[in-house]
Design a protein around this motif. Structure first.
Motif, PDB file in Angstrom:
ATOM      1  N   ARG A   1      -3.603   7.983   0.155  1.00  0.00           N
ATOM      2  CA  ARG A   1      -2.330   8.587  -0.211  1.00  0.00           C
ATOM      3  C   ARG A   1      -1.169   7.886   0.494  1.00  0.00           C
ATOM      4  O   ARG A   1      -1.001   8.010   1.711  1.00  0.00           O
TER       5      ARG A   1
ATOM      6  N   CYS B   1      -7.969   5.980  -3.809  1.00  0.00           N
ATOM      7  CA  CYS B   1      -6.606   5.561  -3.547  1.00  0.00           C
ATOM      8  C   CYS B   1      -6.074   6.348  -2.353  1.00  0.00           C
ATOM      9  O   CYS B   1      -5.718   7.520  -2.485  1.00  0.00           O
TER      10      CYS B   1
ATOM     11  N   THR C   1       0.797  -1.234   0.000  1.00  0.00           N
ATOM     12  CA  THR C   1       0.000   0.000   0.000  1.00  0.00           C
ATOM     13  C   THR C   1       0.824   1.276   0.000  1.00  0.00           C
ATOM     14  O   THR C   1       0.321   2.337  -0.367  1.00  0.00           O
TER      15      THR C   1
ATOM     16  N   ARG D   1       4.654   9.628  -6.658  1.00  0.00           N
ATOM     17  CA  ARG D   1       3.470   9.312  -5.852  1.00  0.00           C
ATOM     18  C   ARG D   1       2.360  10.332  -6.086  1.00  0.00           C
ATOM     19  O   ARG D   1       1.183   9.966  -6.271  1.00  0.00           O
TER      20      ARG D   1
ATOM     21  N   VAL E   1      -1.297   9.198  -7.576  1.00  0.00           N
ATOM     22  CA  VAL E   1      -2.501   9.320  -6.755  1.00  0.00           C
ATOM     23  C   VAL E   1      -3.493  10.295  -7.393  1.00  0.00           C
ATOM     24  O   VAL E   1      -4.707  10.046  -7.402  1.00  0.00           O
TER      25      VAL E   1
ATOM     26  N   ALA F   1       1.243   2.275  -5.028  1.00  0.00           N
ATOM     27  CA  ALA F   1      -0.103   2.795  -4.791  1.00  0.00           C
ATOM     28  C   ALA F   1      -1.049   1.603  -4.846  1.00  0.00           C
ATOM     29  O   ALA F   1      -0.799   0.633  -5.581  1.00  0.00           O
TER      30      ALA F   1
END
Length: 399
Positions: A319, A317, A177, A302, A306, A326
């Motif tokens: 953060r 999704c 994750t 990232r 996201v 992700a």
């Protein structure tokens, strides 16, 4: 004919590697494939690492090394963990392995008897469940969905530890994750762990140098030093230094555990090779400019990933704040179809996405969360935006 051991029937090939292999086959056949599947950092270590390896090769002894790890490697690792905040450790608290995966397998062999319980949160790295199955342990999987940002809560942990599992396995930052526990969240979980003294604690924290947004890396033993007697910290040079193929994993923990793992090493790997040891020492003790620059780069990626995922109607999704993953909830697609191909679950979604758009992702069910998929955003920079755009187009074409 003679039969294989029963444990082999419990062993499964890595779901991540199966996806990566499929993407590689399609690419070899001429397809334009963008892979978000395998969790490799996709950068190389600094020249000082190669220089150390070449120097070691030039005077290679050709001899066996230490089962625990060469003194130079243990010294470098001690300095590394002291910088993180671990204090009071010596060589007797350390051991090595052929990658963190083998260290974790050794720990399972050292700590778990058949039928013992091991508890860990879901989503989880696929290997956790696989290793538990092989050694005959019972996995108590603690579901932590997107509504709680894929993070374990103190009440969940308390309920799990009330069952007196032999081992609690924790991953921070998280694969798959990318979530990172704050100092306060770690302290709250540490309070719970302190109430349950009969459980070993393994913290698989190999992404500890890839933390974004100023959160910092935190460990239970920093909040509750009394946990040191039953906590094992696992690290690796793979992700931080761009060295997954060099296969060097390390642990720090109680002397009895380090001794047990070292004894197991003596019965299978013997030692980490001399040349690889020299490279790992150079990585840990040399310039840190490349890892630091990559951490900044991955934080920026990232943000791009996201934003693109959360712009898709119905997709959520959380953060991530570390690693390079992700983990979007894509269950809005279930029950729909793409060009006549019905999508009922995450596996069918990833298969259709790969076939239709040439984008490889790993189904979330491989990590214990079938509503999601994992995106590893370490692909070549020129592929990131096109890959995300293909995913957006795929969702737009669902009927």
């Amino acid at each position: 004919m003679p039969q294989l051991a029963q444990r082999v029937g419990r062993a499964k090939p890595s779901a991540i590697m199966l996806i990566a292999a499929k993407a590689k086959q399609l690419k070899a056949a001429g397809r334009d494939i963008i892979s978000f599947s395998i969790g490799v950092p996709n950068f190389l270590p600094g020249e000082h690492v190669y220089a150390a390896a070449r120097e070691a090769l030039s005077h290679d002894s050709g001899q066996y090394g230490s089962n625990r790890g060469a003194d130079a490697l243990l010294d470098a690792f001690l300095k590394h963990i002291e910088a993180l905040g671990f204090h009071g450790y010596g060589h007797a608290n350390l051991s090595v392995g052929i990658g963190a995966k083998q260290v974790l397998y050794n720990l399972a062999e050292a700590l778990l008897d058949e039928g013992d319980e091991i508890a860990f949160a879901a989503p989880y790295w696929t290997t956790y469940h696989d290793i538990a199955d092989i050694v005959g342990a019972k996995a108590n999987v603690l579901p932590c969905g997107p509504a709680q940002n894929y993070k374990l809560t103190p009440s969940q942990l308390d309920a799990a530890l009330a069952r007196k599992p032999k081992v609690f396995l924790f991953n921070n930052p998280s694969n798959p994750t990318g979530m990172v526990y704050t100092r306060e969240e770690i302290a709250a979980l540490a309070e719970v762990l302190a109430k349950h003294p009969d459980t070993w604690i393994i913290t698989d924290d190999i992404y500890n140098s890839m933390v974004f947004d100023g959160i910092g890396y935190h460990n239970f033993v920093f909040a509750k030093p009394e946990l040191k007697d039953r906590l094992i910290f696992v690290d690796s040079v793979s992700k931080t230094y761009g060295m997954p193929g060099w296969r060097v994993g390390l642990l720090a923990g109680p002397e009895s555990v380090a001794k047990a793992v070292t004894t197991l090493n003596s019965n299978h790997i013997t030692s980490v090779p001399e040349v690889i040891t020299a490279a790992a020492v150079a990585a840990l003790s040399g310039p840190q400019d490349i890892p630091q620059a990559k951490c900044v780069e991955f934080a920026a990626r990232r943000d791009t990933v996201v934003a693109a995922l959360n712009a898709i109607p119905g997709v959520t999704c959380p953060r991530p704040q570390g690693a390079f993953y992700a983990f979007p909830d894509i269950s809005v697609a279930f029950g729909k179809s793409h060009n006549g191909t019905k999508i009922s679950n995450d596996v069918e979604f990833c298969a259709a996405l790969l076939e239709a758009k040439g984008v490889a992702c790993v189904p979330g069910s491989a990590f214990g969360e079938p509503r999601a998929l994992r995106i590893s955003y370490t692909c070549p920079p020129a592929q990131l935006q096109p890959g995300l755009q293909r995913i957006q187009e795929f969702f737009a074409e669902l009927a």
